[in-house]
Design an enzyme around this catalytic site. Structure first.
Site, short mmCIF file in Angstrom:
data_model
loop_
_atom_site.label_atom_id
_atom_site.label_comp_id
_atom_site.label_asym_id
_atom_site.label_seq_id
_atom_site.Cartn_x
_atom_site.Cartn_y
_atom_site.Cartn_z
N ASP A 127 0.69 -0.98 0.26
CA ASP A 127 -0.47 0.03 0.34
C ASP A 127 0.73 1.41 -0.02
O ASP A 127 0.66 2.21 0.56
CB ASP A 127 -0.91 0.11 1.38
CG ASP A 127 -2.13 -1.32 1.33
OD1 ASP A 127 -2.35 -2.02 0.13
OD2 ASP A 127 -2.07 -1.74 2.45
N LYS B 208 2.38 2.36 -5.42
CA LYS B 208 2.60 1.17 -6.95
C LYS B 208 1.31 1.78 -7.50
O LYS B 208 2.16 2.14 -8.40
CB LYS B 208 3.04 -0.22 -6.41
CG LYS B 208 3.86 -0.44 -5.26
CD LYS B 208 3.71 -2.00 -4.86
CE LYS B 208 1.65 -2.47 -3.80
NZ LYS B 208 2.15 -1.95 -3.29
N GLY C 294 -4.79 -4.94 -3.89
CA GLY C 294 -5.40 -3.27 -3.84
C GLY C 294 -4.69 -2.40 -4.21
O GLY C 294 -4.08 -1.62 -3.71
N HIS C 295 -4.95 -1.35 -5.48
CA HIS C 295 -4.06 -0.37 -6.05
C HIS C 295 -5.04 0.37 -6.65
O HIS C 295 -5.82 0.70 -7.50
CB HIS C 295 -3.57 -1.13 -7.48
CG HIS C 295 -2.37 -2.01 -7.03
ND1 HIS C 295 -1.15 -2.39 -7.97
CD2 HIS C 295 -1.86 -2.75 -5.92
CE1 HIS C 295 -0.99 -3.33 -7.55
NE2 HIS C 295 -0.88 -3.33 -6.66
N GLN D 296 1.74 -5.80 -3.52
CA GLN D 296 2.13 -5.71 -1.54
C GLN D 296 4.08 -4.91 -2.00
O GLN D 296 4.15 -4.29 -2.23
CB GLN D 296 3.09 -7.50 -1.56
CG GLN D 296 1.25 -8.40 -1.04
CD GLN D 296 1.38 -8.85 -1.99
OE1 GLN D 296 2.12 -10.11 -2.58
NE2 GLN D 296 -0.09 -9.17 -3.05
P1 GDP Z 1 -0.42 0.47 -3.34
O1 GDP Z 1 -1.61 -0.63 -3.51
O2 GDP Z 1 1.06 0.30 -3.64
O3 GDP Z 1 -1.43 0.69 -5.39
O4 GDP Z 1 -1.60 1.01 -2.65
P2 GDP Z 1 -3.06 2.04 -2.10
O5 GDP Z 1 -3.53 2.19 -3.15
O6 GDP Z 1 -3.63 0.50 -2.02
O7 GDP Z 1 -3.07 2.44 -0.90
C1 GDP Z 1 -2.37 4.01 -1.14
C2 GDP Z 1 -3.07 5.31 -1.05
O8 GDP Z 1 -2.64 6.44 -0.61
C3 GDP Z 1 -4.44 5.35 -2.09
O9 GDP Z 1 -5.24 5.49 -0.89
C4 GDP Z 1 -3.78 6.36 -2.75
O10 GDP Z 1 -4.55 6.59 -3.34
C5 GDP Z 1 -3.73 6.97 -1.86
N1 GDP Z 1 -1.57 8.15 -2.37
C6 GDP Z 1 -1.00 7.48 -3.28
N2 GDP Z 1 -0.14 8.40 -3.71
C7 GDP Z 1 -0.88 9.05 -2.13
C8 GDP Z 1 -0.20 10.31 -1.90
O11 GDP Z 1 1.10 11.24 -2.51
N3 GDP Z 1 -0.40 11.76 -0.87
C9 GDP Z 1 -1.75 11.37 -0.62
N4 GDP Z 1 -2.68 12.00 -0.18
N5 GDP Z 1 -2.13 9.94 -0.92
C10 GDP Z 1 -1.52 8.90 -2.04
P1 IMO Z 2 -0.65 -4.45 -2.20
O1 IMO Z 2 -0.36 -5.25 -3.25
C1 IMO Z 2 -1.15 -4.36 1.80
C2 IMO Z 2 -0.67 -8.35 3.19
C3 IMO Z 2 -2.01 -9.30 4.38
C4 IMO Z 2 -0.98 -9.90 5.26
C5 IMO Z 2 -0.72 -11.24 4.53
C6 IMO Z 2 -0.44 -12.23 4.02
O2 IMO Z 2 -2.38 -3.68 -2.36
O3 IMO Z 2 0.05 -3.42 -2.19
P2 IMO Z 2 -2.08 -12.94 1.98
O4 IMO Z 2 -3.43 -12.98 1.90
O5 IMO Z 2 -1.24 -12.50 1.04
O6 IMO Z 2 -1.76 -14.37 1.86
O7 IMO Z 2 -1.78 -12.28 3.23
O8 IMO Z 2 0.14 -10.07 3.73
N1 IMO Z 2 -1.16 -8.30 1.89
C7 IMO Z 2 -0.69 -6.54 1.49
N2 IMO Z 2 -0.81 -6.02 2.58
N3 IMO Z 2 -0.99 -4.52 0.90
C8 IMO Z 2 -0.96 -6.06 -0.54
O9 IMO Z 2 -1.18 -5.26 -1.47
C9 IMO Z 2 -1.51 -6.75 0.48
N4 IMO Z 2 -1.34 -8.08 -0.34
C10 IMO Z 2 -0.76 -8.58 1.35
O10 IMO Z 2 -2.64 -8.41 5.05
O11 IMO Z 2 -0.67 -9.55 5.77
MG MG Z 3 -3.39 -1.35 -1.94
#
Ligand code: GDP
Ligand code: IMO
Ligand code: MG
Length: 434
Positions: free
Chosen positions: A13, A16, A40-41, A223
């Site tokens: 999270d 990416k 979840g991106h 991840q």
């Molecule tokens: P990912 O799994 O690495 O793609 O990240 P996620 O989407 O799960 O979580 C990142 C969160 O941060 C999302 O809600 C994005 O919209 C938000 N985000 C990403 N970059 C920025 C930033 O520079 N500032 C803020 N405020 N939010 C950001």
């Molecule tokens: P993105 O791509 C954050 C974590 C789960 C748990 C561990 C194992 O959005 O960054 P799993 O379901 O993979 O067997 O769970 O890994 N986990 C993540 N945490 N972002 C993710 O993906 C994750 N994918 C798995 O919360 O701790």
């Molecule tokens: Mg994510």
């Protein structure tokens, strides 16, 4: 032309999806190389706000080819639902290609994920419950079902029979669960195979041909590296290889390490973690609540994109992050969510751990040791002014510049990109990555 990998540097999270959406502008092919819909991106661009679990974040550029690599575990219903959701919002998915070598998440994987977590009790991993772990277990056990198997009914039934008769014994005898119906499963997955058939193809050929034609290729990780099966905080990790260290990115699309020219690590300006496991810099105070709820009113707080769980929050851990920089062989950092720190009077970075009176500056392997370390913090002044509109490094407040420079020193890697908001344009490009 370069093949660039975008990899999560912490516990997932990091942003990416947001970084890939930005960098994809210059790429011809964008490929997801690992994991499944545990990812979840989030992407915020001129088309709206999207949460993608399987489809690569390059999908918003209609001229790009987006591929789902052999390294991805694919839940057909989730993928088809995601495609439908995108199409309903006018996003063209006709150039999406799914590797026929990708593993398929089957109903027993989801059930085993649930039952195994229950059986672990207070030692549960805190998985996303999507069946990704058990799917990779089957892959290694050579019992997995691949996309190619779904495409031929005559191949599919014997494979499902072999895997499901085994797993039904495990589900009923080991866990005391209910068996899964064989005929239903065969019929349902044959139908899903028909729906997926138009997307199936040879991913390696697409990636390598683009590369040899001189086009840019972006490999999108999922991840975070500290959840890596080999290098992460084992056993509180995911069941695949999110890092780019030799086997990760190339393996997941079928190319060798010599083809990859740059690896960009995405790091948050602080740390988060979902699920259980060690987190030395975790905070339980008002700062944690403030960072978690930043942007909550717009659905953008630190709550899991896949599960909605509140993310655990902590200061940036330079010990863990430097370890991640090293085993990923990172060429550059993309630092995200800098703006989330805007209001803070001061910001801490963990520069070492204290363990039994000794200072530790490398990442311990044992979970029990990580649970006992005390972070040693360096405190930097905050900037207490908004950065969301800044687009040039020199226009950042001096304290923010100093914070970034210190991150570069501690992580031993240059920051090439800074994200100051969730939207595509809210970025400071220090050095162009492509
Ligand atoms: P990912 O799994 O690495 O793609 O990240 P996620 O989407 O799960 O979580 C990142 C969160 O941060 C999302 O809600 C994005 O919209 C938000 N985000 C990403 N970059 C920025 C930033 O520079 N500032 C803020 N405020 N939010 C950001
Ligand atoms: P993105 O791509 C954050 C974590 C789960 C748990 C561990 C194992 O959005 O960054 P799993 O379901 O993979 O067997 O769970 O890994 N986990 C993540 N945490 N972002 C993710 O993906 C994750 N994918 C798995 O919360 O701790
Ligand atoms: Mg994510």
């Amino acid at each position: 032309m370069p093949i660039v990998v975008v990899v999560g540097g912490q516990w997932g999270d990091e942003g990416k999806g947001r970084i890939v959406d930005l960098l994809a502008r210059k790429a011809r092919v964008v490929a997801r190389y690992s994991a499944g819909n545990n990812a979840g991106h989030t992407i915020v661009n001129e088309r709206g706000e999207f949460k993608l679990h399987v489809v690569p974040a390059g999908i918003f550029y209609p001229e790009k080819t987006c591929v789902i690599g052999n390294g991805v575990a694919v839940d057909p219903e989730v993928l088809l639902g995601e495609i439908e959701g995108l199409e309903s919002k006018g996003i063209d998915t006709s150039k999406l290609v799914l590797s026929d070598r990708a593993q398929v998440i089957m109903p027993w994987h989801k059930e085993l994920d649930r039952l195994d977590e229950l059986a672990r009790g207070d030692k549960a991993i805190g998985t996303t419950g999507k069946g990704v772990g058990p799917c990779f277990v089957d892959k290694v056990a050579r019992r997995g079902i691949r996309v190619a198997d779904l495409l031929r009914t005559e191949d599919l039934r014997p494979r499902i029979e072999a895997a499901l008769s085994f797993h039904n014994r495990v589900i009923t005898r080991v866990y005391g669960g209910e068996p899964i119906d064989m005929d239903d499963c065969c019929a349902r997955y044959a139908e899903l195979g028909e729906k997926l058939a138009p997307f199936a193809g040879d991913v390696q050929d697409i990636v390598l041909s683009a590369h040899r034609r001189g086009d840019y290729v972006l490999l999108e990780g999922a991840q975070g590296s500290l959840l890596d099966l080999d290098h992460g905080t084992y056993p509180y990790v995911t069941s695949s290889v999110p890092s780019s260290s030799s086997s990760g990115a190339g393996l997941g699309v079928g190319i060798g390490p010599t083809e990859i020219s740059r690896v960009v690590g995405v790091f948050k300006s602080y740390s988060t973690r979902v699920g259980n496991g060690p987190f030395p810099t975790e905070l339980f105070d008002d700062t944690a609540t403030m960072l978690r709820d930043h942007g909550k009113e717009y659905g953008r707080g630190e709550y899991g994109t896949t599960t909605g769980r509140p993310r655990r929050i902590g200061w940036l851990d330079a010990v863990a992050a430097r370890y991640s920089v090293r085993f990923n062989g990172l060429s550059a950092l993309a630092l995200t969510r800098l703006d989330v720190l805007d209001a803070l009077p001061s910001i801490k970075i963990c520069t070492g751990y204290e363990l039994d009176g000794q200072i530790v500056e490398t990442m311990p392997a044992r979970e029990s040791v990580l649970d006992r370390v005390h972070p040693i913090y360096e405190e930097l002044p905050g900037w207490q002014q908004p950065t969301t509109e800044v687009r040039n490094f020199d226009d950042l407040p001096p304290q923010a510049q100093a914070f970034i420079r210190r991150v570069e020193e501690l992580l031993e890697c240059p920051v090439d990109l800074i994200s100051v908001g969730p939207a595509r344009e809210q970025a400071v490009i220090v050095n162009p990555i492509f």
